[in-house]
Write an enzyme that holds these catalytic residues in place. Structure first.
Site, PDB file in Angstrom:
ATOM      1  N   LYS A   1       0.774  -1.198   0.046  1.00  0.00           N
ATOM      2  CA  LYS A   1       0.098  -0.006  -0.061  1.00  0.00           C
ATOM      3  C   LYS A   1       0.873   1.407   0.077  1.00  0.00           C
ATOM      4  CE  LYS A   1      -4.009  -1.901   2.448  1.00  0.00           C
ATOM      5  NZ  LYS A   1      -5.163  -1.958   1.223  1.00  0.00           N
TER       6      LYS A   1
ATOM      7  N   GLU B   1      -2.759   6.522   8.274  1.00  0.00           N
ATOM      8  CA  GLU B   1      -3.559   7.597   7.176  1.00  0.00           C
ATOM      9  C   GLU B   1      -4.441   8.271   8.221  1.00  0.00           C
ATOM     10  OE1 GLU B   1      -4.171   4.753   3.029  1.00  0.00           O
ATOM     11  OE2 GLU B   1      -6.050   5.482   4.401  1.00  0.00           O
TER      12      GLU B   1
ATOM     13  N   HIS C   1     -15.346  -3.333   7.071  1.00  0.00           N
ATOM     14  CA  HIS C   1     -14.577  -2.739   5.950  1.00  0.00           C
ATOM     15  C   HIS C   1     -14.363  -3.759   4.828  1.00  0.00           C
ATOM     16  CE1 HIS C   1     -13.220   0.075   8.756  1.00  0.00           C
ATOM     17  NE2 HIS C   1     -12.506  -0.826   9.388  1.00  0.00           N
TER      18      HIS C   1
ATOM     19  N   ARG D   1      -6.119  -7.277 -10.293  1.00  0.00           N
ATOM     20  CA  ARG D   1      -6.645  -8.492 -10.968  1.00  0.00           C
ATOM     21  C   ARG D   1      -8.149  -7.992 -11.110  1.00  0.00           C
ATOM     22  NH1 ARG D   1      -9.895  -8.647  -6.265  1.00  0.00           N
ATOM     23  NH2 ARG D   1      -8.962  -7.789  -4.431  1.00  0.00           N
TER      24      ARG D   1
HETATM   25  P1  ADP Z   1      -8.110  -3.553   2.361  1.00  0.00           P
HETATM   26  O1  ADP Z   1      -7.101  -3.669   1.324  1.00  0.00           O
HETATM   27  O2  ADP Z   1      -7.645  -4.258   3.593  1.00  0.00           O
HETATM   28  O3  ADP Z   1      -9.556  -4.028   1.989  1.00  0.00           O
HETATM   29  P2  ADP Z   1      -8.661  -0.901   2.245  1.00  0.00           P
HETATM   30  O4  ADP Z   1      -7.492   0.287   2.051  1.00  0.00           O
HETATM   31  O5  ADP Z   1      -9.018  -1.145   0.554  1.00  0.00           O
HETATM   32  O6  ADP Z   1      -7.987  -2.276   2.789  1.00  0.00           O
HETATM   33  O7  ADP Z   1      -9.843  -0.327   2.659  1.00  0.00           O
HETATM   34  C1  ADP Z   1     -10.940  -1.104   3.022  1.00  0.00           C
HETATM   35  C2  ADP Z   1     -12.200  -0.205   3.677  1.00  0.00           C
HETATM   36  O8  ADP Z   1     -11.571   0.322   4.849  1.00  0.00           O
HETATM   37  C3  ADP Z   1     -12.555   1.067   2.825  1.00  0.00           C
HETATM   38  O9  ADP Z   1     -13.315   0.726   1.745  1.00  0.00           O
HETATM   39  C4  ADP Z   1     -13.097   2.079   3.813  1.00  0.00           C
HETATM   40  O10 ADP Z   1     -14.131   1.293   4.564  1.00  0.00           O
HETATM   41  C5  ADP Z   1     -11.990   1.618   4.998  1.00  0.00           C
HETATM   42  N1  ADP Z   1     -10.952   2.297   5.060  1.00  0.00           N
HETATM   43  C6  ADP Z   1      -9.867   2.487   4.618  1.00  0.00           C
HETATM   44  N2  ADP Z   1      -9.085   3.576   4.675  1.00  0.00           N
HETATM   45  C7  ADP Z   1      -9.688   4.541   5.385  1.00  0.00           C
HETATM   46  C8  ADP Z   1      -9.436   5.787   5.875  1.00  0.00           C
HETATM   47  N3  ADP Z   1      -8.246   6.228   5.628  1.00  0.00           N
HETATM   48  N4  ADP Z   1     -10.367   6.569   6.321  1.00  0.00           N
HETATM   49  C9  ADP Z   1     -11.736   5.851   6.401  1.00  0.00           C
HETATM   50  N5  ADP Z   1     -11.935   4.681   6.148  1.00  0.00           N
HETATM   51  C10 ADP Z   1     -11.010   3.927   5.564  1.00  0.00           C
END
Ligand code: ADP
Length: 509
Positions: free
Chosen positions: A116, A200, A235, A292
């Site tokens: 990431k 973040e 999430h 993917r």
């Molecule tokens: P993963 O790869 O583990 O699925 P992601 O980065 O794709 O993680 O995030 C998954 C979910 O987590 C997002 O769709 C959102 O709901 C929540 N999320 C991720 N980062 C943030 C953030 N900075 N602020 C608020 N919610 C977040």
């Protein structure tokens, strides 16, 4: 086009890829673990090969075995699906060494976007707006403290290698940082063998909106519109739709162009998804790239009229993209429900086991991408996704009505599923208005779902439960006998199954 494709996956996505193979006249080769011998993808394949015991580490994650099968069976290409090895750059490398085309991006692009923090660095260089935070892993807690103070609480600790919501912790204030750090790092170490985390800003109730991109090996990159995936539980996506009810043409173009810039910067080819969070003022922030095919690709297929798996195979075979950006038009609306073998009324416990009956819905605007059938025993070893129910139509309202109709027709017995949850969500006025965000479902779950069965405290309710249990048990025994199949499962097992079936569903379903 290829002659023979190895599908390094199982379940509904293996079936989906096999269907594309059929359409294109490509022979499809399946692999299966010991518990998947009778799986739908194995039945549908032109050839199938055993790959090892149930644990995925000994079967679906074994690159050496996959390569051996690919070579033995004369495959000229390999599709990884999603999950398992789909984002592991060692797989495209092994394919290249074996002279087999990999249906996905090059290993180097995967590497550039895999971590990431690396992806954030690339997004920064491509001028893509991102969630405030750092672009490198944080070495120790003290550094983390300084950064969190600078960004301002609440912050989110995220695993560098993250995926599936693992290794992620929201931190409301400085006093929670140390314990959240420990939890996030140890969960990340367990899940990915990599304990590094970064920070973040935690955005307040954003929407999750992602862009489907597609690139060929000739420098053509397009975006195929967005999918909104804001209905999430912890999430994890639960419902996805296209287009987003929050979208404007200007925002779509800005997000699409940002996604294309990032793909170019990464040297990306094939299908990919650039995920964003969008705030209430329609500011968008880069989240990550999935290198993917996504679980939710069918909603994009429905509104663009494109077959993404076919496009993937054609791009991997060296063909040019048949469309330019100006040819991409979106029609109507589409929505997908992920049907899982899990029990929403019992803390979403997985519910593997034998499917006694499976009567899928049909009719206008309904597509079902399934990986199971009636009589199949869903193993407890893998992700419990049974099928994806997708509706499409002229408007969001029509699509919701079609999904509701389809769910009312859908009969699944023998195992518990989350269909009741979808009925509740689809009937919710806020959802119907599109007033959703990534915390929406978590915040409303308790009011959407009935109280757990064990909470029944009135005598009449308790009696009702007992009657339902006896009826379910009798029904189950009759079914088993008449089908002349496996011996009846143990009493405790079918009693429990039956109880849930009878209580969560109307009696004739
Ligand atoms: P993963 O790869 O583990 O699925 P992601 O980065 O794709 O993680 O995030 C998954 C979910 O987590 C997002 O769709 C959102 O709901 C929540 N999320 C991720 N980062 C943030 C953030 N900075 N602020 C608020 N919610 C977040």
């Amino acid at each position: 086009m290829f002659k023979k494709l190895l599908i390094a996956n199982r379940g509904e996505i293996a079936v989906r890829i096999l269907r594309a193979c059929r359409d294109l006249g490509v022979a499809g080769v399946a692999v299966y673990s010991d518990v998947d011998r009778g799986a739908l993808h194995v039945r549908m394949a032109d050839e199938a090969y055993a790959i090892g015991p149930a644990p995925s580490r000994e079967s679906y994650l074994r690159i050496d075995k996959l390569m051996d099968i690919a070579l033995r069976s004369g495959c000229d290409a390999l599709h990884p699906g999603y999950g398992f090895l789909a984002e592991n750059p060692e797989l495209p490398r092994a394919c290249a060494n074996a002279g087999i085309a990999f249906v996905g991006p090059p290993a180097e692009a995967m590497e550039r976007l895999g971590a990431k923090t690396a992806a954030r660095e690339l997004a920064f260089r491509a001028g893509v707006p991102m969630v405030p935070g750092v672009r490198e892993p944080i070495p120790q807690l003290e550094a983390g403290r300084r950064i969190a103070d600078e960004i301002g609480y609440p912050v989110l600790l995220k695993a560098v290698a993250g995926g599936g919501g693992k290794g992620m912790r929201v931190v409301a204030g400085a006093h929670e940082l140390a314990s959240a750090w420990r939890d996030a790092a140890s969960e990340a170490l367990n899940a990915f063998g990599d304990e590094r985390v970064y920070i973040e800003k935690y955005l307040d109730r954003p929407r999750h909106i992602e862009m489907q991109i597609f690139a060929d090996a000739h420098g053509n990159v397009v975006y195929l519109g967005e999918r909104e995936c804001s209905v999430q539980r912890r999430h994890q996506k639960v419902i996805e739709e296209a287009p987003s009810p929050f979208m404007t043409p200007e925002l779509r173009r800005a997000m699409g162009e940002a996604a294309v810039r990032l793909a170019r910067e990464a040297g990306y080819t094939n299908a990919g998804t650039v995920e964003f969070l969008v705030d209430a003022n329609r500011n968008f922030y880069f989240l990550e790239v999935n290198t993917r095919l996504q679980v939710e690709h069918p909603v994009t297929e429905a509104v663009t009229g494109l077959d993404l798996v076919e496009l993937q195979l054609r791009a991997a075979a060296g063909e040019q993209l048949p469309i330019k950006q100006q040819d991409v038009t979106l029609h109507g609306h589409a929505m997908e429900c992920r049907i899982y073998a899990e029990d929403p009324e019992n803390h979403f416990f997985p519910s593997p086991g034998k499917i006694i009956s499976w009567r899928p819905p049909h009719g206008p605007g309904i597509r079902l991408d399934e990986g199971v059938y009636s009589g199949w025993t869903v193993p407890g070893d893998y992700d419990p996704l049974l099928a994806k129910l997708i509706a499409s139509g002229g408007s969001r309202t029509e699509v919701i009505a079609r999904l509701q109709r389809a769910l009312s027709e859908f009969q699944i017995t023998g195992i518990r599923t989350n269909t009741l949850l979808f009925e509740k969500i689809l009937a919710n006025p806020e959802f119907q208005k599109g007033a959703i965000h990534t915390r929406w479902l978590d915040e409303r779950l308790a009011s959407l779902l009935p109280a757990p069965v064990s909470d029944a405290d009135s005598p009449s309710e308790a009696l009702e439960i007992k009657v339902a249990m006896i009826a379910a048990a009798l029904w189950h025994v009759c079914q088993t006998k008449s089908a002349n199949e496996q011996p009846a499962p143990s009493v405790s097992r079918w009693r429990d199954d039956g109880r849930r079936e009878q209580i969560s569903r109307t009696p004739d379903r």
